[in-house]
Scaffold this motif. Sequence first.
Motif, PDB file in Angstrom:
ATOM      1  N   MET A  90      10.665   0.264  -2.654  1.00  0.00           N
ATOM      2  CA  MET A  90       9.243  -0.040  -2.471  1.00  0.00           C
ATOM      3  C   MET A  90       8.462   0.134  -3.766  1.00  0.00           C
ATOM      4  N   VAL A  91       8.813   1.152  -4.537  1.00  0.00           N
ATOM      5  CA  VAL A  91       8.181   1.334  -5.844  1.00  0.00           C
ATOM      6  C   VAL A  91       8.417   0.102  -6.718  1.00  0.00           C
ATOM      7  N   ALA A  92       9.620  -0.449  -6.624  1.00  0.00           N
ATOM      8  CA  ALA A  92       9.981  -1.610  -7.445  1.00  0.00           C
ATOM      9  C   ALA A  92       9.167  -2.852  -7.099  1.00  0.00           C
ATOM     10  N   ILE A  93       8.619  -2.921  -5.884  1.00  0.00           N
ATOM     11  CA  ILE A  93       7.767  -4.045  -5.490  1.00  0.00           C
ATOM     12  C   ILE A  93       6.602  -4.196  -6.460  1.00  0.00           C
ATOM     13  N   LEU A  94       6.121  -3.079  -6.994  1.00  0.00           N
ATOM     14  CA  LEU A  94       4.954  -3.100  -7.878  1.00  0.00           C
ATOM     15  C   LEU A  94       5.263  -3.723  -9.237  1.00  0.00           C
ATOM     16  N   GLY A  95       6.547  -3.725  -9.628  1.00  0.00           N
ATOM     17  CA  GLY A  95       6.922  -4.209 -10.952  1.00  0.00           C
ATOM     18  C   GLY A  95       6.501  -5.646 -11.227  1.00  0.00           C
ATOM     19  N   PRO A  96       6.999  -6.633 -10.447  1.00  0.00           N
ATOM     20  CA  PRO A  96       6.593  -8.027 -10.696  1.00  0.00           C
ATOM     21  C   PRO A  96       5.097  -8.260 -10.520  1.00  0.00           C
ATOM     22  N   PHE A  97       4.459  -7.472  -9.643  1.00  0.00           N
ATOM     23  CA  PHE A  97       3.015  -7.631  -9.449  1.00  0.00           C
ATOM     24  C   PHE A  97       2.265  -7.269 -10.730  1.00  0.00           C
ATOM     25  N   ILE A  98       2.590  -6.115 -11.306  1.00  0.00           N
ATOM     26  CA  ILE A  98       1.921  -5.687 -12.537  1.00  0.00           C
ATOM     27  C   ILE A  98       2.302  -6.593 -13.702  1.00  0.00           C
ATOM     28  N   LYS A 113       0.834  -1.207   0.000  1.00  0.00           N
ATOM     29  CA  LYS A 113       0.000   0.000   0.000  1.00  0.00           C
ATOM     30  C   LYS A 113       0.868   1.256   0.000  1.00  0.00           C
ATOM     31  N   HIS A 114       1.954   1.229   0.774  1.00  0.00           N
ATOM     32  CA  HIS A 114       2.864   2.380   0.823  1.00  0.00           C
ATOM     33  C   HIS A 114       3.533   2.593  -0.532  1.00  0.00           C
ATOM     34  N   ALA A 115       3.861   1.520  -1.217  1.00  0.00           N
ATOM     35  CA  ALA A 115       4.496   1.623  -2.534  1.00  0.00           C
ATOM     36  C   ALA A 115       3.598   2.371  -3.512  1.00  0.00           C
ATOM     37  N   ILE A 116       2.298   2.120  -3.441  1.00  0.00           N
ATOM     38  CA  ILE A 116       1.353   2.817  -4.328  1.00  0.00           C
ATOM     39  C   ILE A 116       1.348   4.311  -4.028  1.00  0.00           C
ATOM     40  N   LYS A 117       1.415   4.663  -2.740  1.00  0.00           N
ATOM     41  CA  LYS A 117       1.447   6.084  -2.367  1.00  0.00           C
ATOM     42  C   LYS A 117       2.729   6.756  -2.853  1.00  0.00           C
ATOM     43  N   VAL A 118       3.839   6.045  -2.735  1.00  0.00           N
ATOM     44  CA  VAL A 118       5.118   6.623  -3.168  1.00  0.00           C
ATOM     45  C   VAL A 118       5.117   6.866  -4.667  1.00  0.00           C
ATOM     46  N   VAL A 119       4.668   5.884  -5.439  1.00  0.00           N
ATOM     47  CA  VAL A 119       4.705   6.018  -6.894  1.00  0.00           C
ATOM     48  C   VAL A 119       3.708   7.056  -7.389  1.00  0.00           C
ATOM     49  N   SER A 120       2.671   7.330  -6.594  1.00  0.00           N
ATOM     50  CA  SER A 120       1.693   8.353  -6.978  1.00  0.00           C
ATOM     51  C   SER A 120       2.239   9.759  -6.828  1.00  0.00           C
ATOM     52  N   GLY A 121       3.396   9.870  -6.171  1.00  0.00           N
ATOM     53  CA  GLY A 121       4.030  11.180  -5.992  1.00  0.00           C
ATOM     54  C   GLY A 121       3.671  11.879  -4.692  1.00  0.00           C
ATOM     55  N   LYS A 122       3.018  11.169  -3.774  1.00  0.00           N
ATOM     56  CA  LYS A 122       2.568  11.789  -2.524  1.00  0.00           C
ATOM     57  C   LYS A 122       3.730  12.356  -1.713  1.00  0.00           C
ATOM     58  N   ASP A 159      17.161  11.786 -12.408  1.00  0.00           N
ATOM     59  CA  ASP A 159      16.779  12.124 -13.776  1.00  0.00           C
ATOM     60  C   ASP A 159      15.322  11.799 -14.082  1.00  0.00           C
ATOM     61  N   ALA A 160      14.594  11.197 -13.127  1.00  0.00           N
ATOM     62  CA  ALA A 160      13.217  10.773 -13.394  1.00  0.00           C
ATOM     63  C   ALA A 160      12.424  10.737 -12.098  1.00  0.00           C
ATOM     64  N   SER A 161      11.095  10.887 -12.211  1.00  0.00           N
ATOM     65  CA  SER A 161      10.225  10.752 -11.044  1.00  0.00           C
ATOM     66  C   SER A 161      10.082   9.271 -10.690  1.00  0.00           C
ATOM     67  N   HIS A 162       9.450   8.994  -9.529  1.00  0.00           N
ATOM     68  CA  HIS A 162       9.204   7.598  -9.143  1.00  0.00           C
ATOM     69  C   HIS A 162       8.373   6.889 -10.220  1.00  0.00           C
ATOM     70  N   PHE A 163       7.335   7.571 -10.703  1.00  0.00           N
ATOM     71  CA  PHE A 163       6.462   6.964 -11.702  1.00  0.00           C
ATOM     72  C   PHE A 163       7.214   6.705 -13.000  1.00  0.00           C
ATOM     73  N   PRO A 216       3.867  10.187  10.837  1.00  0.00           N
ATOM     74  CA  PRO A 216       3.429   9.180  11.813  1.00  0.00           C
ATOM     75  C   PRO A 216       2.193   8.416  11.320  1.00  0.00           C
ATOM     76  N   GLY A 217       2.270   7.103  11.446  1.00  0.00           N
ATOM     77  CA  GLY A 217       1.128   6.261  11.109  1.00  0.00           C
ATOM     78  C   GLY A 217       0.901   6.002   9.635  1.00  0.00           C
ATOM     79  N   GLU A 218       1.806   6.459   8.785  1.00  0.00           N
ATOM     80  CA  GLU A 218       1.614   6.292   7.336  1.00  0.00           C
ATOM     81  C   GLU A 218       1.983   4.882   6.857  1.00  0.00           C
ATOM     82  N   ILE A 219       2.890   4.218   7.563  1.00  0.00           N
ATOM     83  CA  ILE A 219       3.253   2.837   7.184  1.00  0.00           C
ATOM     84  C   ILE A 219       2.744   1.866   8.248  1.00  0.00           C
TER      85      ILE A 219
END
Length: 556
Positions: free
Chosen positions: A301-309, A45-54, A63-67, A553-556
């Motif tokens: 954490m963003v990279a966790i989403l790679g194999p899932f997708i 869930k945290h990985a999704i928030k990070v990649v969204s740019g939150k 040289d690039a954003s998380h997304f 606090p409490g985000e993860i």
Amino acid sequence: MHRLNDFLAGIEIYLGGSLWFTLLLLGTGIFFTFYLKFPQIRFFKHAIKVVSGKYDKPDKKGDASHFQALTAALSGTVGTGNIAGVAFAIFLGGPAALFWMLVTAFLGMTTKFVEVSLSHKYRETDEEGFISGGPMYYMKNKLNMKWLAGFFAAMTIVSSFGTGSLPQMNSISNSLFSTFGFNKMLTGAVLAILLAFVILGGIKRIVKVTDKLVPSMAIIYVIGALSVIFYNYENIIPSFLSVFSNVFTGTAATGGFLGAGFSYAFNRGVNRGLFSNEAGQGSAPIAHAAARTEEPIAEGMVAILGPFIDTIIICTLTGLVILSSGVWTEKLPNQFQTSDMTILADQYDDTLPEDQVKLANFLVEKEQLPLFSGNLTVVNGVIQNLVSIINSRSIAEDILVYNNENELYNGSVPIENGKHLNENDTYFYGNSLMHSAPLTAEAFTHSFLGEWGRWIVSLGLLLFAFSTAIAWAYYGDRSVTYLFGTKGVLPYRIIYCIGFFIASFADTTIIWTISGITIVLMTLPNLIGILLLRKDMKGTMNKYLDDFNKEYPGEI
């Protein structure tokens, strides 16, 4: 060609097709999954928030954003492995191979988390001001193992052809040829020019292309796949059951499929899973290293989403399309490739149980069957000799021989130890099992889309594979930069584009065999490296969690 393929296949059996490599890959994923307490679940869930740019901070180095980093990495993994690779795994190992692809992906989510975090932590800036990262930098800067770093970089360059250039272009040209009849060489020339335009612009042009291309192509492909699955709704549950019911027993002979044992499904599922999501291979960390952040764990954490997708979503959809349509057991009209074809000196019937056993054992080299040597007599395209032809691991039927003017052949065809010798003068056409992209394309026609389903596959494959070739060109040039400096990048890119063109008309089976070899040679040093840095990884992760929880606090 068949002699070259036999030689390469012998090497591949002891590398990618071996049990020791499979266990090492899965074992590393299992170790880190428990050692880091299931990060692929805890941090999803945290990985999704990070990649969204939150939590983005634009002033950070990169040289690039998380997304953009994620889409660049996904463009390197979402490719032929998702369309052709899944079909190839099922073709070899049956439905159970898909299960092992999914297991590889689940464990790979953790492996990718580790390799990306460490690579980002020890990245550098090259002499032109661009970020350079990847496993070779943690091997050099932390492990002080420059020889291992050099070997990894060299294997990445080789693998950029074996994974990124050759199989991608080969699958594109075969798909466009079978669907639309496009000349393979012309397809290769046009796409090689387009590839050169993109990769000569470097990482900034690459991410501008991939962050638009990857989401668009994924949406198109997923919609098409769902349309096939729901059209064959009565086969959805049986297809799911077939994936899980034969996991430890192997798949029995059915239709034209001659069966596959547990070890074959296991090895091929893991091998194709790695080809699809590249977790542990060390490629994606090169793209993720360019992310604009000072927190390596955040990008991990963003990279966790790679194999899932890549695997758990897209590969599963492809697998269900193939299984629910039933085409994986059907003998379909196709032109035989020399390396896929073996001519036996006797006649066999694959509907007879005793012949099924003999043929299945022959395919896995447990039993020898007499091979034909001599001349086949052909009259009006029909073979007069009493022989059996195995093509694509099945007994071929309704075989006709043609000359290069696409006319029915009359004359003799020399055969040596079961192999076709004058492949430049004649070719064989008939009904047999199919594999790789043509199998997936055929499956997509088994829906209300009809022949339009081939368009979905061809378009998806074109976009998927082209974006993969783009990403791997970047991986290769970062490795060239590591070994030779920026002066070597332009020559590398030119050679890369030439190889891309040549692959458009090369033999598919040989291409996939080369791919299996190069994947292993790149993966081994990376797995060794991350295992040696396990304590570094855990300490870096715990520090990130402590610091992040203080700020949010409490985000993860």
